[in-house]
Write an enzyme that holds these catalytic residues in place. Structure first.
Site, mmCIF file in Angstrom:
data_model
loop_
_atom_site.group_PDB
_atom_site.id
_atom_site.type_symbol
_atom_site.label_atom_id
_atom_site.label_comp_id
_atom_site.label_asym_id
_atom_site.label_seq_id
_atom_site.Cartn_x
_atom_site.Cartn_y
_atom_site.Cartn_z
ATOM 1 N N HIS A 108 -20.647 -10.506 -19.543
ATOM 2 C CA HIS A 108 -20.849 -10.529 -18.092
ATOM 3 C C HIS A 108 -22.254 -10.076 -17.686
ATOM 4 O O HIS A 108 -22.800 -9.152 -18.241
ATOM 5 C CB HIS A 108 -19.785 -9.724 -17.336
ATOM 6 C CG HIS A 108 -19.501 -8.361 -17.836
ATOM 7 N ND1 HIS A 108 -18.469 -7.604 -17.360
ATOM 8 C CD2 HIS A 108 -20.094 -7.604 -18.795
ATOM 9 C CE1 HIS A 108 -18.445 -6.451 -17.977
ATOM 10 N NE2 HIS A 108 -19.401 -6.424 -18.840
ATOM 11 N N ASN A 109 -22.774 -10.782 -16.699
ATOM 12 C CA ASN A 109 -24.052 -10.445 -16.077
ATOM 13 C C ASN A 109 -25.257 -10.626 -16.976
ATOM 14 O O ASN A 109 -26.344 -10.115 -16.678
ATOM 15 C CB ASN A 109 -24.018 -9.005 -15.517
ATOM 16 C CG ASN A 109 -22.950 -8.858 -14.448
ATOM 17 O OD1 ASN A 109 -21.859 -8.353 -14.706
ATOM 18 N ND2 ASN A 109 -23.244 -9.352 -13.269
#
Lengths: 341, 341, 341
Positions: C238-239
Site C-alpha cells: 500500500h501507498n
C-alpha cells in the site's frame, strides 16, 4: 458515513478538545487533510505536521495534544483508535443474502439464509457456509469445506477441499487454501506423489492476503490459529502450525511441518526451513532464513543491506579470502611467538 | 477405501508380520495413529515412536522391524511404499465425463468424450483435450492449448495460449502457464514490448503448484520435461528448460533462458540468474542465488542462517570493516618483516 | 502476417542489404532460423552465429553487417527494431466488441461500445470501461474501477475496487490490484484491522505480470506511473509510488510507502523495506535488500553468489569468527608495539 466528534469521543473513550458537534466523514494523512477529514499522529517525530494540517480533527497522544490548531481526540494509542474510527467511517459494504443465479451449488451444500454467494461461484459437495458469510465472485468452495459465520471471501478465493474457516475471517482474491502439499517420494523411475490427505484449519478473525497459498496437511492438518494476519504472496506449506496473533508480511515462505508460536512477527521475505519450531514472541527480520529451532523470544536476522555495487563487491571479495586472511594471521602469530612476542 | 494388509503386502512386495486379514482404511503419523490407520517409519531416529503408536500397521525397513507391537509391512523404502499405499487408500475422486452447462467452449475445440470440463471453464479456439482429462472449475484453456490424456487441472488453472501439457499432469489452482515473458526493449520514449511468441511445453507426469507462473518463450519454447515437480509460487521465466525429474520447492525463481539438468533439487526460495546453465544432479540450497553455470553435480549454497539480531549485527559490522582488517594485517606483516620475523 | 523486407526497412528506417521483395512471416533465434523467419543480433559476441543462420533475414548493427550470408536490415538498436518488427508479424489477436452472455454486469457500469467483455466476467457498480478495452475471461472489475481505452486484461485479472487503469495497459492473468494493504494495529486482544480506503492508480502503457499483487493505499493511493513494467509474482504494498519507466523483474517485493524514482531497474527477488525513498535511475541487483534511502543513481547490491556448499560453509564459519579474528589481530598489534614494531 458522517459522525460527530462527540459521538466518536464517547464511543472510543477519548478526551475531546473542540466542538463535539463537528462532523467528520473521511480519513486523511496529516499532510493531505481536508475539511471533514480526521487524521492521526502515531509517531511524535512528525509532531510538526500537526501545525499545518488541514484535517478537521486529529487523534493524538495526550503529550502531543498541545497547541494543535484543529480538533483533537486524545487516545493512548492513536493508531489503534484511528483504526476503529476509520472502521466507523468506512463500513464494510453490505450485501443482500442469497445465491446468485450464475453460481453452481452442489445439492449437498448447506448455505445459511443470510449468506451471500456471488456470481460465478462454485460450491462443492457437503460444504457448509455460515450466517452472514460472504463468498465473493468467482470463488470456489470445494468439497467438505466449512466457512464460519461472518467470514468474507472477497473474490476469486479457492478453497480446494477440506478447508475449515472459522468466523469473521477475511480472505483476499487469488488466495488458494487446501491445495496439495509438496510431497514426493523418490523411486527408481522418478518421483512418486505422496497423497496429501490432511486438511487446512483456520481459526477465527484471521486475514489472509491476495495470492497467498496454504497447503493441506500431508497426513494431519495445516493449522492457522485465531487472530493471525498473513499478507500477500505468502507460502504456508503442509502441516505448518501458526500460533495466535502471529503476523507475516508479504512473500514470507514457511516450509513444511514448521511450528510457530503466538504473537510472532515475520518481516517481508523471511523464510523458515522445514520442521523448525519457533517459540512465542519471536520477530524474524526481513529476508532472514531461519534454519534451526528458536527457543528464546527476541529479534532474529540474517540479511545484508544493499549498498553501492562497487563497495559491496569489494567486501564480497574480502569475504571470499577470509580463509587466507586467517592463514596470514596464523603466520603472524607464529612469527611473533618465535620473536618472543 | 478399506484394504487388507495381505493385499497390500502382495501388491507392493512387502514381507508382512501380522494377520493378513487385518484391514486398514486411513493413514496416520506414528504419533497420531488410530485403529484402522497405517503409518510408516522412514527415519530410524524416530524408532522409539514405534513402541507407542496406536496405528494398526506400520511400514518400516527390515532393520527397524524388531519388537514392533503392531502389524508390520517391511519395505526397502518405507516412505515410497507408504506413498503407494496411501494412493490405494485415498483414490483420486472420480468424475463424470462431460462438459458443464456453464462452460463456454469454442466450436473449434476438440474435447475427448471421456474428459470432464467443469463449471465456468472457458475453452478457446483449436484447443485439444485428451481422454480422461479433468479441467476443474473456473479454469481457462486458451487458444491452441493441448491437454494430454488423464491430466488434471484441479481448478482455476490458466493456460493462456499455446500451452502443451502432456499426460497425467497435475496443475494446482491459480497456476498461470503461457503468460507473456518479460521482454522489453529500451527506446528513447520508454520500454517497447517485445512480442512473446513462443510456447510452453510440459512433458508427462509433471506436477505444478498453486499460483506458480510459467511464461511462454520469447521466440522458442519454455520447456518442462517429464516427471518434474514444481511447488507453489514458483516463477519460471521465458525460455527456461527444466530437465526430467527435477524438483523445485516453493517460491523458487528461475530467470529467463536458464537451462537446468535432470534430477536437480531446488530448495525453497532458491534463484537462478538469466542464461545460466546447470548440469544434472545439482542440489541448490535454500535461498541460494546461482549466478554462474554449474558444471559439476553436488550441493551449492549461499545463505546465512538467522541468529539473534544483536550478534548478527556485530558480525555484519565486522564484515563491513574487512577491508580495514586486511589493511591492519598487511601493516603487521610489514612490521614483522622489518623486525626480521 | 507476411511482410516484405522492403516494407519493414521503410517502416523502421533501416538500410536493407538484400532483395526488398523477399518476405518474412515469423521470428526466430539465429540458431533456429528457418525459411521465412527474421532474427536479430543484439550482442556482437554472438556474431559468428550469423554465418550459419537459416533465417531469411537478420536485424544487425552496421558494424556487424559485413559478410552476412542472408538478407540484412541495419538498425542502430537491433533488439528494439526486432521488437517492432515482431509486433508487425504477430499482431495482437483482434476481438469483437460486445459483452459475453455469461458476464454479469452491474446496471451502473458504463462500457464503451467498442470494448469486449469476455465470458464469466463480473463488473461491479459505477465501473467505467473505455474504448477498445479488452476484459478477458474470468476477470473481476470491482466497484468504481476505471479501465482506460485500449487496455487489455488478458484473463482472470482481479481489480478489487477503486482501481484506475490508464490507457494501453496490459495486465496478465492472476494479477490482483486493489486488495487491502496489510494494515494492523495492535490491541490488548490482538490485531485490529486498519481499514484500507485508498485507491490504486496506474498510468498509461504499463504492463503488470501474472499473479502480481498491487494493494490499494491505506489512506492515499498506491501509484504506478506511465510506462512501468512489472513482471510476475511481484508484491507492491500500500501507498507505494513507482516512477515512470521503472521495471521490476519477477518476485520483487516493495514494502509499504516506498517511493521509487523514474527509470529504475529491479532485478529478480530484490526487495525494499517500508518507507524507503529511491531516486531516479537506480539499479537494484538480484536479491538485494534496500533498507535505506538511495539518493544517488547507480547499481546497488547485497547478495552472495552460490558456490559449492563445502567451501561456502567454510566461509560462513570464518565469518562467524570474525570477532575473534579481529581480537587476534588486536593482540598481534599490541605484541608488535611491545616489541617496538
Amino acid at each position: 458515513m458522517r459522525v460527530s466528534l462527540g459521538e466518536l469521543a464517547a464511543k472510543f473513550g477519548c478526551e475531546l478538545i473542540g466542538d463535539p458537534e463537528v462532523e467528520v466523514s473521511s480519513v486523511s494523512t496529516l499532510a493531505d487533510g481536508s475539511p471533514g477529514s480526521i487524521s492521526f499522529l502515531a509517531n511524535s517525530a512528525y509532531k510538526s505536521q500537526l501545525q499545518v494540517t488541514s484535517a478537521t480533527a486529529v487523534v493524538v497522544r495526550k503529550s502531543d495534544a498541545g497547541h494543535c490548531p484543529v480538533c483533537v481526540l486524545i487516545a493512548d494509542d492513536p493508531y489503534l483508535t484511528y483504526a476503529r474510527i476509520a472502521a466507523v467511517l468506512y463500513p464494510v459494504k453490505s450485501f443482500t443474502p442469497g445465491v446468485h443465479a450464475s453460481a453452481v451449488i452442489s445439492p449437498s451444500a448447506r448455505i445459511a439464509e443470510s449468506a451471500h454467494i456471488a456470481a460465478h461461484v462454485v460450491v462443492g459437495d457437503d460444504v457448509s457456509i455460515g450466517e452472514n458469510a460472504f463468498v465473493g465472485p468467482g470463488s470456489l468452495i470445494g468439497d467438505r469445506c466449512e466457512i464460519g459465520a461472518s467470514s468474507r471471501l472477497i473474490a476469486k478465493v479457492t478453497l480446494v477441499q477440506d478447508v475449515f474457516l472459522g468466523q469473521r475471517n477475511i480472505v483476499h482474491p487469488g488466495a488458494v487454501l487446501g491445495a496439495d502439499g509438496f510431497g514426493n517420494a523418490q523411486s527408481a523411475s522418478g518421483w512418486v506423489k505422496v497423497p496429501q490427505v490432511g486438511r487446512v484449519r483456520i481459526g477465527d478473525d484471521v486475514e489472509i492476503g491476495a495470492n497467498t497459498t496454504i497447503d493441506r496437511g500431508a497426513i494431519g492438518d495445516t493449522v492457522v490459529e485465531n487472530g493471525v494476519r498473513i499478507d500477500n504472496l505468502v507460502q504456508i506449506a503442509h502441516n505448518v502450525q501458526i500460533g495466535e496473533h502471529t503476523a507475516m508480511a508479504a512473500t514470507v515462505g514457511i516450509s513444511g511441518s514448521v511450528v510457530i508460536g503466538k504473537r510472532c512477527l515475520f518481516a517481508g521475505r523471511a523464510g523458515v526451513s522445514g520442521h523448525v519450531t519457533i517459540c512465542d514472541d519471536v520477530i524474524v527480520g526481513a529476508a532472514a532464513v531461519v534454519t534451526k529451532n528458536i527457543t528464546e523470544p527476541g529479534v532474529y536476522s540474517s540479511f545484508f543491506a544493499a549498498e553501492k555495487d562497487k563497495t559491496w563487491k569489494r567486501k564480497v571479495a574480502r569475504f571470499r579470502r577470509l580463509e587466507s586472511l586467517n592463514e596470514r594471521v596464523k603466520q603472524l602469530e607464529k612469527a611473533i611467538k618465535k620473536n618472543g612476542g
